[in-house]
Design a protein around this motif. Structure first.
Motif, PDB file in Angstrom:
ATOM      1  N   ALA A   1       0.804  -1.193  -0.322  1.00 60.74           N
ATOM      2  CA  ALA A   1      -0.083  -0.170   0.032  1.00 60.74           C
ATOM      3  C   ALA A   1       0.987   1.233   0.041  1.00 60.74           C
ATOM      4  N   ARG A   2       1.982   1.124   0.831  1.00 62.89           N
ATOM      5  CA  ARG A   2       2.828   2.079   0.848  1.00 62.89           C
ATOM      6  C   ARG A   2       3.685   2.485  -0.570  1.00 62.89           C
ATOM      7  N   MET A   3       3.867   1.459  -1.234  1.00 61.66           N
ATOM      8  CA  MET A   3       4.495   1.368  -2.661  1.00 61.66           C
ATOM      9  C   MET A   3       3.496   2.075  -3.354  1.00 61.66           C
ATOM     10  N   GLU A   4       2.322   1.745  -3.401  1.00 53.71           N
ATOM     11  CA  GLU A   4       1.256   2.424  -4.541  1.00 53.71           C
ATOM     12  C   GLU A   4       1.056   3.838  -3.936  1.00 53.71           C
ATOM     13  N   ALA A   5       1.140   4.161  -2.740  1.00 50.47           N
ATOM     14  CA  ALA A   5       1.005   5.591  -2.526  1.00 50.47           C
ATOM     15  C   ALA A   5       2.362   6.631  -2.989  1.00 50.47           C
ATOM     16  N   ASP A   6       3.559   6.078  -2.977  1.00 50.96           N
ATOM     17  CA  ASP A   6       4.598   6.377  -3.460  1.00 50.96           C
ATOM     18  C   ASP A   6       4.404   6.605  -5.085  1.00 50.96           C
ATOM     19  N   LEU A   7       4.011   5.553  -5.624  1.00 52.89           N
ATOM     20  CA  LEU A   7       3.909   5.631  -7.091  1.00 52.89           C
ATOM     21  C   LEU A   7       2.831   6.834  -7.455  1.00 52.89           C
ATOM     22  N   THR A   8       1.761   6.802  -6.836  1.00 50.83           N
ATOM     23  CA  THR A   8       0.899   7.724  -7.097  1.00 50.83           C
ATOM     24  C   THR A   8       1.303   9.351  -6.867  1.00 50.83           C
ATOM     25  N   ALA A   9       2.155   9.443  -5.895  1.00 54.48           N
ATOM     26  CA  ALA A   9       2.836  10.731  -5.551  1.00 54.48           C
ATOM     27  C   ALA A   9       3.601  10.960  -6.633  1.00 54.48           C
ATOM     28  N   PHE A  10       4.296   9.822  -7.241  1.00 56.77           N
ATOM     29  CA  PHE A  10       5.509  10.191  -8.308  1.00 56.77           C
ATOM     30  C   PHE A  10       4.818  10.653  -9.708  1.00 56.77           C
ATOM     31  N   VAL A  11       3.853   9.870  -9.976  1.00 54.22           N
ATOM     32  CA  VAL A  11       3.171  10.247 -11.363  1.00 54.22           C
ATOM     33  C   VAL A  11       2.337  11.606 -11.374  1.00 54.22           C
ATOM     34  N   ALA A  12       1.973  12.145  -9.984  1.00 55.79           N
ATOM     35  CA  ALA A  12       1.428  13.371 -10.037  1.00 55.79           C
ATOM     36  C   ALA A  12       0.240  13.736 -10.882  1.00 55.79           C
ATOM     37  N   GLY A  13      -0.716  12.890 -11.180  1.00 55.11           N
ATOM     38  CA  GLY A  13      -1.652  13.047 -11.802  1.00 55.11           C
ATOM     39  C   GLY A  13      -1.667  12.516 -13.213  1.00 55.11           C
ATOM     40  N   VAL A  14      -0.403  12.230 -13.721  1.00 56.52           N
ATOM     41  CA  VAL A  14      -0.582  11.508 -15.105  1.00 56.52           C
ATOM     42  C   VAL A  14      -1.108  10.210 -15.034  1.00 56.52           C
ATOM     43  N   PRO A  15      -2.123  10.000 -16.127  1.00 50.56           N
ATOM     44  CA  PRO A  15      -2.953   8.802 -16.081  1.00 50.56           C
ATOM     45  C   PRO A  15      -1.957   7.612 -16.242  1.00 50.56           C
ATOM     46  N   PHE A  16      -2.184   6.440 -15.632  1.00 53.69           N
ATOM     47  CA  PHE A  16      -1.510   5.248 -15.866  1.00 53.69           C
ATOM     48  C   PHE A  16      -2.040   4.650 -17.255  1.00 53.69           C
ATOM     49  N   GLY A  17      -0.871   4.303 -17.838  1.00 57.59           N
ATOM     50  CA  GLY A  17      -0.984   3.760 -19.317  1.00 57.59           C
ATOM     51  C   GLY A  17      -1.329   2.283 -19.175  1.00 57.59           C
ATOM     52  N   ASP A  18      -1.016   1.597 -17.948  1.00 66.42           N
ATOM     53  CA  ASP A  18      -1.185   0.050 -17.897  1.00 66.42           C
ATOM     54  C   ASP A  18      -1.539  -0.288 -16.661  1.00 66.42           C
ATOM     55  N   ASP A  19      -2.201  -1.533 -16.580  1.00 62.50           N
ATOM     56  CA  ASP A  19      -2.531  -2.228 -15.516  1.00 62.50           C
ATOM     57  C   ASP A  19      -0.904  -2.430 -14.528  1.00 62.50           C
ATOM     58  N   ARG A  20      -1.575  -2.390 -13.056  1.00 60.42           N
ATOM     59  CA  ARG A  20      -0.184  -2.209 -12.118  1.00 60.42           C
ATOM     60  C   ARG A  20      -0.469  -3.692 -11.338  1.00 60.42           C
ATOM     61  N   THR A  21       0.349  -4.636 -11.379  1.00 63.90           N
ATOM     62  CA  THR A  21      -0.069  -5.916 -10.910  1.00 63.90           C
ATOM     63  C   THR A  21       1.404  -6.314 -10.269  1.00 63.90           C
ATOM     64  N   LEU A  22       1.247  -7.070  -8.750  1.00 65.19           N
ATOM     65  CA  LEU A  22       2.576  -7.278  -8.195  1.00 65.19           C
ATOM     66  C   LEU A  22       1.956  -8.694  -7.289  1.00 65.19           C
ATOM     67  N   LEU A  23       3.126  -9.382  -7.224  1.00 66.82           N
ATOM     68  CA  LEU A  23       2.843 -10.559  -6.191  1.00 66.82           C
ATOM     69  C   LEU A  23       4.247 -10.570  -5.247  1.00 66.82           C
ATOM     70  N   ILE A  24       4.091 -10.323  -3.911  1.00 68.96           N
ATOM     71  CA  ILE A  24       5.154 -10.416  -3.219  1.00 68.96           C
ATOM     72  C   ILE A  24       5.011 -11.701  -2.118  1.00 68.96           C
ATOM     73  N   VAL A  25       6.301 -12.383  -1.913  1.00 67.98           N
ATOM     74  CA  VAL A  25       6.440 -13.435  -0.955  1.00 67.98           C
ATOM     75  C   VAL A  25       7.681 -13.039  -0.079  1.00 67.98           C
ATOM     76  N   ARG A  26       7.390 -12.821   1.295  1.00 68.74           N
ATOM     77  CA  ARG A  26       8.567 -12.644   2.194  1.00 68.74           C
ATOM     78  C   ARG A  26       8.581 -13.749   3.225  1.00 68.74           C
ATOM     79  N   ARG A  27       9.777 -14.045   3.470  1.00 69.34           N
ATOM     80  CA  ARG A  27      10.303 -15.243   4.460  1.00 69.34           C
ATOM     81  C   ARG A  27      10.334 -14.503   5.862  1.00 69.34           C
ATOM     82  N   GLU A  28       9.533 -14.784   6.652  1.00 71.70           N
ATOM     83  CA  GLU A  28       9.635 -14.184   8.103  1.00 71.70           C
ATOM     84  C   GLU A  28      10.955 -14.561   8.572  1.00 71.70           C
ATOM     85  N   ARG A  29      11.209 -13.637   9.770  1.00 71.80           N
ATOM     86  CA  ARG A  29      12.307 -13.924  10.549  1.00 71.80           C
ATOM     87  C   ARG A  29      12.237 -14.854  11.345  1.00 71.80           C
ATOM     88  N   GLU A  30      13.087 -15.651  11.889  1.00 80.46           N
ATOM     89  CA  GLU A  30      12.625 -16.805  12.729  1.00 80.46           C
ATOM     90  C   GLU A  30      12.924 -16.335  14.314  1.00 80.46           C
TER      91      GLU A  30
END
Length: 549
Positions: A520-549
């Protein structure tokens, strides 16, 4: 002078005039020709002219530049009409035609600007001049003819009916033996849209490209009193053998340019056209062009409505493919999402466990093109991949079969970039294959970023392709992110791209928080970066993180 004709993956035609300096082709907005094809590198190839010959130079592109099916290395000569393949784009160099005369008599044919003839026909004859009464009478007759045609065309509801009424009008008033209407196509060519002959078995009206270009593209009206002395008709043997001698042609001039032309012809012993006939044909063609444009606009509006419905359906298909939940993998956190842009695209992802939860499959793909066709290919890709993934095949073997089947079932411009990873839950080992996709981001717990690049070309792009696979290990605290180029290629008002380094920094900033919140923070940073310029394509991601033991 030459021009480059490009057919993009979604079937659009682009033409670009080539200069001696050459031009760079790629996905980057800074390339001379920027093409939104995910299989292209940012600066994919350069076309240049040296010593009077054209050459193509591959700029170390990821997926290569192909000439006659052979991948090129470095610089290679290319002849006009040879086809280059870059990603899903086909490119051909064509010699541009030399400029033709704009007016006057050329090879026995008289050319006059149609706009000037229209101005003349609209001028009311002055009183007191010789034969003023006769001129006024003929002026009134012409007005009535134009008005009658206008009324007739107004009743036309379809393109076929309109073209039929146009030919009715010109045949009634000008009495030719043959006539035809040629309409401009989206690719700039002209097709015979309607034709008529007053004599059974009459030869088809044949026009050369040069005559069509001068009439339709330059807005010149033409009259030929004897086509035998005009080289443009040298190849029209059937017409000449039939005794055709006299010809008229007028452009269909609309508010936004030429829509095509009307051409008429007759034998010398039946009808010899005059300049007065030419003036009348220009007037009738002007009326026909206005109604023709209205019909085209109505058809375009209906097509736009159909496309909107198609895009809505494509979006529904696309959303139906996305998982409503991700597997729960002990010791790991997963998050996925896809944010649509203004139109549907072919992004999709999936994460499924197999072997009783001992493995997790991570799959993300981006199909070329947009709209319903892309969504349908996405659905096909998802279905074709389900079997191999469920039976336990590895990434390379899965991609080998998937690419072959996709190539067999789709047209050449339909392909997909994709990333497939198999995660072993107990060890953290990740075995992956990358089919021409954006490099996945492996962010170590230390903050160091590793990029997992391509191990083969896009799926379905070429026949007989085999894929390699590689291995990495997710240690505690490490995260792996798969994404589509809608993220990294989003631009700000200055035209700069978000880029993969900023993407890595955004993920790095979220290392100590839940992955959903980091996304969510990454999407907020991206939205701030484009500053209103329309997105030209869909934005799709998949994240997997291994938790610390």
């Amino acid at each position: 002078m030459a021009r480059l004709r490009i057919v993009t993956p979604d079937g659009k035609m682009i033409e670009h005039e080539l200069t001696e300096e050459g031009i760079v082709i790629g996905r980057s907005s800074r390339a001379g020709i920027s093409l939104p094809d995910p299989a292209l590198s940012r600066e994919h190839a350069r076309i240049i002219r040296e010593d009077g010959h054209w050459s193509v130079e591959d700029l170390k592109s990821r997926n290569g530049t192909f000439l006659s099916g052979r991948r090129l290395e470095g610089k290679h000569p290319i002849e006009p009409d040879q086809t280059l393949q870059m990603g899903g784009c086909s490119l051909v160099i064509e010699q541009a035609p030399s400029p033709a005369h704009s007016s006057g008599i050329v090879d026995g044919t008289i050319f006059r600007p149609a706009t000037e003839l229209l101005d003349l026909t609209r001028q009311v004859p002055a009183e007191g001049k010789p034969r003023a009464e006769e001129s006024l009478r003929r002026y009134a007759e012409r007005l009535k003819l134009v008005f009658d045609l206008q009324q007739s065309l107004a009743r036309s509801e379809s393109m076929e009916e309109l073209l039929d009424h146009i030919l009715d009008g010109v045949f009634h008033h000008l009495r030719p033996e043959q006539g035809a209407v040629f309409l401009k196509e989206p690719d700039g060519g002209f097709r015979r849209a309607a034709a008529r002959s007053s004599t059974p078995g009459g030869a088809e009206l044949e026009l050369s490209r040069s005559l069509v270009r001068e009439v339709a593209e330059k807005g010149l009206a033409a009259i030929s009193l004897d086509v035998r002395v005009d080289e443009r008709f040298a190849q029209a043997a059937s017409m000449l053998d039939a005794g055709v001698r006299s010809l008229l042609a007028a452009p269909l001039l609309g508010p936004e340019g030429s829509l095509g032309l009307i051409a008429l012809c007759s034998k010398a012993n039946v009808r010899t056209f005059t300049e007065e006939d030419l003036e009348l044909l220009v007037s009738l063609a002007s009326v026909a062009a206005l109604r023709l444009r209205n019909i085209q606009l109505a058809a375009a509006a209906a097509e736009q409505k159909r496309l909107q419905a198609e895009v809505a359906l494509a979006r529904r298909i696309q959303l139906a493919l996305l998982p409503d939940r991700l597997p729960e993998l002990p010791g790991y956190a997963l998050h996925g999402g896809s944010v649509p842009s203004m139109v549907a695209s072919g992004d999709f992802y999936k994460a499924v466990d197999r072997n009783d939860g001992r493995e997790c499959v991570l799959f993300l793909a981006d199909v070329s093109g947009k709209g319903l066709s892309a969504a349908l290919v996405t659905a096909s890709l998802e279905a074709l991949s389900a079997g191999p993934l469920e039976t336990g095949l590895g990434p390379a073997e899965t991609f080998d079969g998937l690419s072959r089947r996709l190539f067999e079932r789709t047209t050449p411009e339909k392909y997909a970039t994709a990333f497939l990873a198999i995660l072993e839950a107990t060890t953290g080992k990740v075995t992956y294959a990358n089919a021409g996709h954006n490099p996945a981001l492996l962010l170590r717990a230390s903050g160091e970023a590793e990029w997992l690049g391509a191990t083969g070309t896009p799926l379905g792009l070429l026949p007989g392709v085999t894929y390699g696979e590689r291995e990495v290990v997710l240690e505690p605290g490490d995260a792996l992110m798969l994404y589509t180029d809608g993220l990294t290629e989003a631009t700000n008002p200055e035209g700069a791209e978000y880029g993969k380094e900023r993407l890595a920094e955004a993920l790095r900033a979220g290392q100590g928080i839940p992955v959903a919140e980091a996304a969510a923070r990454m999407e907020a940073d991206l939205t701030a970066f484009v500053a209103g310029v329309p997105f030209g394509d869909d934005r799709t991601l998949l994240i997997v993180r291994r938790e610390r033991e």
